[in-house]
Enzyme design. Structure first.
Site, PDB file in Angstrom:
ATOM      1  N   LYS A 124       9.122   3.540  14.191  1.00  0.00           N
ATOM      2  CA  LYS A 124       7.888   4.007  13.299  1.00  0.00           C
ATOM      3  C   LYS A 124       6.572   3.286  13.687  1.00  0.00           C
ATOM      4  O   LYS A 124       5.605   3.893  13.801  1.00  0.00           O
ATOM      5  CB  LYS A 124       8.064   3.247  11.735  1.00  0.00           C
ATOM      6  CG  LYS A 124       7.132   3.472  10.816  1.00  0.00           C
ATOM      7  CD  LYS A 124       7.335   2.781   9.441  1.00  0.00           C
ATOM      8  CE  LYS A 124       6.978   1.432   9.459  1.00  0.00           C
ATOM      9  NZ  LYS A 124       7.109   0.813   8.119  1.00  0.00           N
ATOM     10  N   ASP A 142       7.420   5.674   6.554  1.00  0.00           N
ATOM     11  CA  ASP A 142       7.478   4.680   5.844  1.00  0.00           C
ATOM     12  C   ASP A 142       8.307   4.795   4.534  1.00  0.00           C
ATOM     13  O   ASP A 142       8.459   5.966   4.100  1.00  0.00           O
ATOM     14  CB  ASP A 142       6.207   3.792   5.794  1.00  0.00           C
ATOM     15  CG  ASP A 142       5.281   4.424   4.729  1.00  0.00           C
ATOM     16  OD1 ASP A 142       5.571   5.570   4.278  1.00  0.00           O
ATOM     17  OD2 ASP A 142       4.285   3.845   4.410  1.00  0.00           O
TER      18      ASP A 142
END
Length: 224
Positions: A124, A142
């Site tokens: 991420k 997220d």
């Protein structure tokens, strides 16, 4: 289970996002690629607002890997102690700064593989840096984006990676660069976890979420 949005509907969803916010941006403060990387590493399990407060003074004195290493892990820890997991994050910031000096000429690398090899950097984080820092059409999933992808039916998946892959496959190419910003901001401010504000949602007509919440007026009328 509601059917997922069609290809044409997904096109309309992102066309609508683009009309309302043509150039979405992240909410982390940074001054260069290095501080962007550090800010994203610090943002794990923390709010952007909290990270920005902690890094304001830190980045004023340590905006390069050399300055961060010279500052030292103990001083880094003191600057970020208001952020969750600050001890481990301070260690990672120190180590990734040293790794940038040793392995990348003090420059932030522009590939996911090289970024993920740095301490404290996962998929991420790498995707955020590649997108914001290098203009690559990556998707950083997220908790907000994971929720929106599943609720809307645009990209259902049981894991962040599954949602990421679904989005890369289903989002029209011309919208990919900004897609993760639109969806994250939408999840943060509109499609909230506990009480989504569906009455303010600009894509509600295409959403597959069955439990849409009414607006304040409608809720008041429904009260006995």
């Amino acid at each position: 289970m509601p059917r997922p949005p069609t290809k044409a509907e997904i096109e309309r969803i992102f066309e609508t996002f683009a009309q309302y916010d043509p150039e979405p941006t992240g909410e982390l403060d940074f001054v260069n690629l290095f501080t962007l990387l550090v800010a994203v590493v610090l943002s794990a399990q923390a709010t952007d607002v909290g990270v920005n407060k902690a890094t304001k003074k830190l980045f004023a004195i340590a905006d390069t890997p050399e300055k961060m290493v010279a500052l030292g892990e103990d001083a880094i820890r003191e600057h970020i102690r208001t952020i969750g997991l600050y001890r481990n994050k301070a260690k990672n910031v120190f180590l990734l700064s040293q790794a940038l000096i040793d392995n990348h000429g003090s420059h932030v690398p522009d590939t996911r593989e090289a970024l993920e090899a740095l301490p404290g950097v996962g998929r991420k984080t790498a995707n955020v840096v590649l997108n914001i820092g290098f203009g690559q059409p990556t998707i950083a999933v997220d908790t907000h984006l994971f929720r929106v992808g599943n609720r809307t039916g645009i990209a259902p998946g049981k894991s962040p990676l599954a949602v990421e892959k679904a989005l890369l496959k289903r989002v029209p190419a011309k919208y990919l660069l900004h897609a993760h910003h639109w969806l994250i901001l939408h999840g943060r401010y509109i499609c909230k976890a506990r009480r989504p504000e569906c009455y303010r949602c600009i894509i509600a007509q295409w959403c597959r979420y069955p439990d849409k919440t009414p607006g304040p007026v409608a809720r008041q009328r429904a009260m006995p």
